[in-house]
Design a protein around this motif. Structure first.
Motif, PDB file in Angstrom:
ATOM      1  N   THR A 976      76.255   2.328  88.621  1.00 44.26           N
ATOM      2  CA  THR A 976      76.106   0.756  89.063  1.00 44.26           C
ATOM      3  C   THR A 976      76.004   0.040  89.895  1.00 44.26           C
ATOM      4  N   CYS A 977      75.679  -1.834  89.679  1.00 41.59           N
ATOM      5  CA  CYS A 977      75.564  -2.617  91.179  1.00 41.59           C
ATOM      6  C   CYS A 977      76.673  -3.025  91.874  1.00 41.59           C
ATOM      7  N   ASP A 978      77.281  -2.455  92.667  1.00 45.01           N
ATOM      8  CA  ASP A 978      78.572  -3.625  93.330  1.00 45.01           C
ATOM      9  C   ASP A 978      78.455  -4.972  93.422  1.00 45.01           C
ATOM     10  N   GLN A 980      74.145  -7.793  94.513  1.00 42.02           N
ATOM     11  CA  GLN A 980      72.970  -7.913  95.408  1.00 42.02           C
ATOM     12  C   GLN A 980      74.103  -9.162  96.534  1.00 42.02           C
ATOM     13  N   TYR A 992      78.372  -9.494  98.686  1.00 43.70           N
ATOM     14  CA  TYR A 992      77.791  -8.349  97.991  1.00 43.70           C
ATOM     15  C   TYR A 992      78.074  -9.289  96.780  1.00 43.70           C
ATOM     16  N   PRO A 994      78.597  -8.844  93.013  1.00 45.05           N
ATOM     17  CA  PRO A 994      78.742  -8.581  91.488  1.00 45.05           C
ATOM     18  C   PRO A 994      78.466  -9.679  90.013  1.00 45.05           C
ATOM     19  N   PHE A1000      72.455  -4.926  87.028  1.00 47.04           N
ATOM     20  CA  PHE A1000      71.885  -4.329  87.623  1.00 47.04           C
ATOM     21  C   PHE A1000      70.534  -5.949  87.821  1.00 47.04           C
ATOM     22  N   SER A1009      69.809   5.576  84.439  1.00 46.75           N
ATOM     23  CA  SER A1009      71.187   5.267  84.951  1.00 46.75           C
ATOM     24  C   SER A1009      72.376   5.328  84.657  1.00 46.75           C
ATOM     25  N   VAL A1052      70.760  -4.665  97.820  1.00 42.64           N
ATOM     26  CA  VAL A1052      71.849  -4.206  96.399  1.00 42.64           C
ATOM     27  C   VAL A1052      72.442  -2.715  96.800  1.00 42.64           C
ATOM     28  N   LEU A1054      73.763  -0.079  95.516  1.00 38.58           N
ATOM     29  CA  LEU A1054      74.247   0.812  94.031  1.00 38.58           C
ATOM     30  C   LEU A1054      75.310   1.960  94.386  1.00 38.58           C
ATOM     31  N   LYS A1070      77.810   5.799  97.726  1.00 34.91           N
ATOM     32  CA  LYS A1070      77.344   4.696  97.633  1.00 34.91           C
ATOM     33  C   LYS A1070      75.506   3.993  98.171  1.00 34.91           C
ATOM     34  N   HIS A1072      72.623   2.002  99.212  1.00 40.78           N
ATOM     35  CA  HIS A1072      72.266   0.314  99.667  1.00 40.78           C
ATOM     36  C   HIS A1072      70.285   0.478  99.781  1.00 40.78           C
TER      37      HIS A1072
END
Length: 1097
Positions: A976-978, A980, A992, A994, A1000, A1009, A1052, A1054, A1070, A1072
């Motif tokens: 997942t994407c925490d 950007q 960041y 979400p 994403f 994914s 982002v 991830l 995590k 980066h």
């Protein structure tokens, strides 16, 4: 005296016990009730009572009959014990049980096997895994306007959508006591774990979890989408957050794509996308700017249906949207209608493929004229903002009314046309649910029970049929698939479609499944919610079952009620009020439930034909039937002492049920059924009508029958009973009061089907599932081997013991041919058939030309849950009945039959489910063996993830490697994407943000994914930058604001989540990922690249 009749040896023994000169008794009084002098009133004035309430369950034990060599196969009923101080439902007189001694009973043979064996009951159900009853099954009548329709789980909460908003349970309070009777919650929720409710809204039809922004999104019948904060100090009621008008019709389904956009579907195949950028901006506005926030989102939608409509012809189905699925592996969105699928690119919003439920591609689907008008109206709404609101509202109203009228007429024709045939062929293959497993395969479930596997491009791979009933819902956990069926069964399958386990989870359809807090939660249509531990079924269940059963006394509750059953063949006539008071009103002062069955209410060829025709379209009843209901109600003081709960009429058969007001809160879930046995098994001059209710969590069924006539038709009568018993199906009737539309405790399912697949056993009738079954009516069994004069002589001498030996029904029951294993009090009243109307006394027996032999045609027979002649009432044997009175009202002369009545004293045991849940929680948290097993279920295989940092340049893919170090266990991963952030050079820490559901950003592609890693294997995940210049354009004339698609460098985070194939624990790491725009050359072939990416592989 016997003439030429031969007397067998056993009959001689019976006759030897008879007195040759019986004592004289009044000919018209043959009551078996032993009354005190103060209760010998014909009609007793009853005072009002306060209201109480309760609920229900399902459980029993095997019943068998111990055959005796005696002609009188009767047993003394168990005497009321001192524990029965809990008498309920009385009318204000003394409840001293010493006034009533239970009558002796005759028990039929054959009750311990097959479909006549009572269902198993126990303190803890032995046939399914142990479960957490978060919300025990509420009575349907308590849920009007409040029915739960869906559930969704977060890490710490379970949310449910209901007909008036949403509610939330916090898992930390899952084992707590309910509020109980008189608490601060409504009826039906007294035993539920503590919860919170929202303010009232339109019915909630779908829910979607957005963990990225800690929100729950709900779609509603009024077309609105609403948001609810997970992290808040809950109180009842709590308020919604952002909301907007999304559709003119209901919001039927929602999903959040892998890029964080919210997709919603409605009637007519309308699909809209709400871009995350607009939703995010609206969420950032203050509460004072709520109107502006809603307006901002409303104007941002992308109408996919309009996008693929050219000259009034649309490429996708015009059926309602059934469900969505977000394919995170391939960045696609599936939209399912009942008969077809559409496949969309989640990033570009392009339509990739349309195909039907057989996997065949479909190119174009013509729209109806109404739908064309709606599409044009949508287009005008977007492009011509200057149109007046008045004109649009008038047009919308006209179009909507036209569409509703057309659809309503078509639906009416459809219902009538399919009533006899079942349904159209296509309807048996309607898609009901979609799910994606962690290996990337998409599964769909159909109404015919078919499970279909699809690959990511919409190619049909294979199908399975693991259960004959309709699939209702799916959920997945690790490498397991959970399937919920309309039969109430839950199955666990592996990724290849093999059955791991299965059990009956509810006694009504499984509506939704959701995973949370180490359990799979199931919602049944009746509103009950149960949690099934991920470790179940397994050794953990045996431990819990044993521990919980040992605490049975702490949560067992006992009650005692009296039930009056009355049956009367009224011969198409009417009765005087005095007759009804004599039959019913004189004996109801201590009764909680009254059930009345009438035969021959209306007869005649014309009426029977009309009745059969009405039944085919779901209509019932007659003016005469209504007259009887009203008249009986007066005799019972309806509205003052009793409340009528429902009735069912089939031609001349009528059954009705009344409950005393102080017992009303403990009785509910009333359903009705009818089985014709007349000509061709289609005409209702003979047959049965039944009512089913729940009383203190126990199921009771009452069936009023009129079986085949004539002395010689014994086998036909036996066959009629068998046909009624096996085919009685209960559902909501138009004459059932205080019920909610569209909901029934009857699942219309195959009974007794094996949860592991299609059962080879005989389908189990619904009557077999009841804790107590009472058959009553004009059974038409006669006296055999005796003449008219002999019968009259024995009746005048009160020689009923000898006459019983000539009773056809008793002989057939003894042989195990009918009413197998059921019980009847020993008859000590004169035969009730056949009499001259309005002629009092025993001299009124038929003296006409036919001189019909007197017979006990009118009977009342029952079974409860006892496995032997005498049993204590407990959770293993929860319903134990005794008969206090069984007699005929010989002074009533309004028909050629005499009315018969039977008063039962019914002892009921049930579990206090709030206390049992608390005990369940204590076991789960304190038992060392269970804690050890749960700790094992938290095991996560060791995995390495590399690299920790990535830099993307020139659209080249970088590889993220995930290695499973375990030598024997599979690992399941999800990325997942925490959030950007824009890279800044001022040294300030980046913030960041979400996207929806940790989606994403549109410029980033991560594939796959989601996946499964075998032991000692490594999976390569491609991480690359996507060129979005080609898609930066207006949609429907509205510029799409993609604030994240700028020329600044971005970064982002991830997150790689790893868990075992069936573990509740997750390990996260995590990564980066930075994209440097300055190093990225401008490309001119983005359009061709986009077309290449959209091609279906």
């Amino acid at each position: 005296m016997m003439g030429d009749d031969r007397i067998e040896d056993d009959e001689k023994e019976s006759l030897a016990g008879l007195s040759s000169v019986p004592p004289h008794r009044k000919a018209h009084s043959y009551s078996q009730q032993l009354r005190g002098p103060s209760t010998h009133k014909r009609h007793h004035q009853v005072r009002k009572h306060s209201l109480d309430d309760s609920r229900i369950s399902n459980n029993i034990i095997e019943s068998f009959y111990e055959e005796s060599d005696s002609d009188d196969d009767f047993f003394p009923h168990s005497n009321p014990s001192a524990a029965d101080e809990y008498m309920e439902g009385g009318g204000g007189i003394s409840d001293d049980l010493s006034q009533f001694q239970p009558l002796q009973e005759f028990i039929g043979s054959g009750g311990g096997t097959g479909v006549f064996k009572a269902p198993i009951r126990a303190a803890v159900h032995p046939g399914r895994p142990t479960c957490l009853e978060l919300r025990p099954h509420p009575l349907r009548e308590t849920q009007v306007g409040k029915f739960l329709r869906n559930i969704a789980c977060t890490e710490t909460q379970l949310w449910s959508g209901q007909e008036c908003g949403v509610r939330v349970w916090e898992f930390k309070n899952a084992y707590e006591h309910g509020c109980g009777l008189g608490g601060r919650v409504r009826r039906g929720d007294e035993d539920a774990a503590p919860f919170y409710e929202s303010n009232d809204t339109s019915p909630t039809l779908c829910l979607t979890v957005d963990n990225g922004n800690r929100l729950i999104w709900s779609g509603h019948k009024d077309g609105k989408i609403r948001s609810w904060k997970m992290d808040q100090q809950f109180s009842t009621p709590f308020k919604e957050g952002l909301s907007w008008q999304a559709h003119r019709g209901p919001v039927l389904a929602m999903v959040i794509s892998c890029y964080g956009d919210l997709w919603s579907g409605s009637d007519g195949g309308v699909i809209k996308i709400w871009p995350w950028e607009s939703v995010e901006k609206s969420l950032s506005l203050s509460p004072e700017e709520r109107h502006m926030a809603a307006l901002l989102v409303e104007r941002s939608f992308i109408d996919l249906r309009a996008q693929v409509t050219v000259n009034g012809v649309c490429s996708i189905s015009s059926q309602e949207v059934k469900c969505f699925l977000s394919d995170h592996i391939r960045a696609r969105v599936w939209c399912a209608s009942p008969q077809s699928f559409s496949l969309w690119d989640a990033r570009t919003k392009d339509l990739l493929k349309v195909f039907n439920i057989d996997g065949q591609a479909e190119n174009r689907v013509d729209m109806s004229s109404v739908q064309q008008d709606q599409a044009v109206e949508d287009e005008v709404k977007v492009k011509s903002v200057s149109n007046s609101k008045k004109d649009k509202s008038q047009s919308t109203s006209f179009l909507q009314r036209s569409r509703n009228a057309i659809m309503g007429a078509a639906d009416a024709v459809r219902r009538v046309a399919t009533k006899g045939a079942g349904a159209f062929v296509d309807d048996t293959k309607r898609t009901e649910a979609l799910v994606q497993t962690n290996d990337g395969i998409i599964w769909s479930g159909c109404t015919n029970g078919l499970l279909v596997q699809w690959d990511g491009s919409g190619t049909r791979l294979q199908d399975f049929n693991r259960h004959p009933c309709a699939v209702q819902c799916f959920c997945t956990f690790g490498t397991r698939i959970y399937v919920g069926y309309v039969s109430g069964i839950i199955q666990i399958l592996d990724l290849e479609g093999n059955i791991i386990a299965g059990w009956v989870a509810h006694n009504s359809p499984v509506l939704k499944l959701a995973v949370g807090n180490g359990s799979v939660y199931s919602l049944a249509t009746h509103g009950g919610i149960r949690g099934w531990n991920i470790a179940s079924p397994g050794p953990i269940d045996n431990i819990i079952r044993s521990e919980l059963a040992a605490k049975e006394l702490t949560y067992t509750r006992r009650h005692s009620i009296r039930i009056l059953i009355g049956t009367w063949n009224v011969g198409q006539g009417r009765a005087s009020q005095d007759a009804l008071l004599s039959w019913l009103g004189s004996v109801v002062s201590d009764v909680g439930i009254v059930v009345v069955g009438l035969q021959e209410v209306d007869m005649g060829a014309g009426f029977l034909a009309l009745s059969a025709a009405k039944e085919t379209v779901g209509l019932e009843g007659s003016a005469m039937g209504q007259w009887w209901l009203d008249t009986i109600g007066k005799a019972l003081e309806e509205g003052k002492a009793f409340e009528r709960m429902g009735s069912r009429q089939l031609a001349g058969l009528l059954i009705s049920l009344w409950v005393r007001k102080n017992l009303r809160k403990h009785v509910g879930d009333i359903d009705a059924g009818a089985v014709p046995c007349g000509f061709g098994r289609a005409i209702g001059n003979k047959g049965g009508v039944g009512l089913r209710i729940r009383v203190y969590d126990r199921i009771m069924c009452f069936v009023n029958c009129h079986l085949a006539a004539h002395l010689e038709a014994v086998n036909r009568r036996n066959a009629d009973f068998d046909h009624i018993y096996r085919n009685m199906v209960f559902s909501r009737s138009s004459n059932l009061l205080n019920t909610a539309a569209g909901v029934s405790t009857s699942a219309h399912m195959l009974r007794g089907t094996n949860a592991m697949g299609v059962s080879s056993e005989e389908a189990k009738p619904e009557l077999s599932d009841a804790d107590m079954v009472v058959f009553f009516g004009d059974f038409n069994y006669r006296l055999f081997g005796i003449s008219y004069d002999e019968a009259r002589d024995f009746v005048s001498q009160r020689c009923f013991d000898w006459l019983r030996e000539k009773d056809q029904l008793r002989a057939e029951m003894k042989a195990g041919k009918v009413f197998q294993g059921m019980r009847e009090a020993i008859i000590k009243f004169p035969p009730t058939y056949k009499f001259e109307r309005h002629q009092a006394g025993l001299g009124g027996y038929d003296s006409g030309e036919k001189k019909r032999i007197p017979a006990w045609c009118d009977r009342i027979i029952y079974r409860d849950t006892r496995p032997a002649a005498v049993s204590d009432c407990n959770l293993d044997c929860p319903v134990v009945s005794s008969i206090l009175q069984y007699d005929a009202c010989m002074d009533v002369t309004d028909s050629d039959h005499k009315p018969v009545r039977c008063k039962f004293n019914v002892k009921i045991s049930h579990a206090d489910r709030s206390i049992r849940r608390k005990e369940f929680g204590d076991i789960m948290t304190s038992n060392e063996k269970i804690r050890s097993m749960l700790e094992e279920s938290r095991y996560v295989p060791e995995c390495n993830v590399s690299p920790d940092n990535m830099v993307l340049e020139n659209q080249e893919a970088s590889l993220l490697l995930i290695t499973n170090r375990s030598t024997k266990d599979k690992a399941v991963y999800k990325i997942t994407c925490d959030g950007q952030s824009v890279v800044k050079n001022d040294g300030e820490a980046p913030a960041y943000i979400p996207r929806g559901a940790f989606g994403f950003p549109r410029w980033l592609e991560v594939s796959p994914s989601i996946g499964i890693i075998k032991p000692e294997q490594t999976v390569e995940v491609s991480v690359r930058h996507e060129d979005l210049h080609a898609s930066e354009e207006s949609v429907d004339g509205i510029p799409q604001n993609r604030s994240s698609e700028d020329t600044r460098d971005k970064e982002v985070i991830l997150v790689v989540h790893v868990q075992g194939s069936s573990s509740v624990q997750t390990h996260s790491q995590k990564i980066h990922v930075r994209h440097c725009f300055s190093a990225k050359p401008v490309r001119n072939d983005s359009k061709s690249n986009s077309a290449r990416r959209n091609q279906v592989s």
